[in-house]
Motif scaffolding. Structure first.
Motif, short mmCIF file in Angstrom:
data_model
loop_
_atom_site.label_atom_id
_atom_site.label_comp_id
_atom_site.label_asym_id
_atom_site.label_seq_id
_atom_site.Cartn_x
_atom_site.Cartn_y
_atom_site.Cartn_z
N MET A 2 8.17 7.58 -5.95
CA MET A 2 7.84 6.39 -6.72
C MET A 2 6.39 5.97 -6.46
O MET A 2 5.69 5.56 -7.38
N SER A 3 5.94 6.08 -5.21
CA SER A 3 4.55 5.74 -4.90
C SER A 3 3.59 6.66 -5.66
O SER A 3 2.56 6.21 -6.16
N LEU A 4 3.94 7.94 -5.75
CA LEU A 4 3.12 8.87 -6.51
C LEU A 4 3.11 8.48 -7.98
O LEU A 4 2.06 8.49 -8.63
N GLN A 5 4.26 8.10 -8.52
CA GLN A 5 4.31 7.67 -9.92
C GLN A 5 3.45 6.43 -10.15
O GLN A 5 2.76 6.35 -11.16
N TYR A 6 3.50 5.49 -9.23
CA TYR A 6 2.65 4.30 -9.35
C TYR A 6 1.17 4.68 -9.33
O TYR A 6 0.37 4.18 -10.11
N ALA A 7 0.81 5.58 -8.43
CA ALA A 7 -0.59 6.02 -8.34
C ALA A 7 -1.03 6.73 -9.62
O ALA A 7 -2.14 6.52 -10.11
#
Length: 72
Positions: A2-7
């Protein structure tokens, strides 16, 4: 993930996680194709890219908060 998707989103990219739930033979074949060690397990794939200008984003209807949150 999810953090990668946000980035990615911050950079203007869109993404989609794809659950990896396949038969063992399919999993073995992908391990061979992508040269992934036998000791590693695939849990999902993520695709990402820049959206086309004409891309439409679906909007989900939201229930009022008081219909799902109850205080007693």
């Amino acid at each position: 993930a999810m953090s990668l998707q946000y980035a990615l989103q911050v950079q203007g990219l869109v993404s989609c996680c794809l659950n990896w739930c396949v038969a063992p033979k399919t999993d073995e074949k992908v391990h061979q194709i992508l040269d992934i060690a036998e000791s590693e397990r695939i849990t999902m794939f993520m695709v990402a890219g820049f959206p086309r200008d004409e891309t439409k984003v679906p909007k989900s209807h939201r229930k009022p908060i008081d219909s799902v949150l109850l205080f007693k």
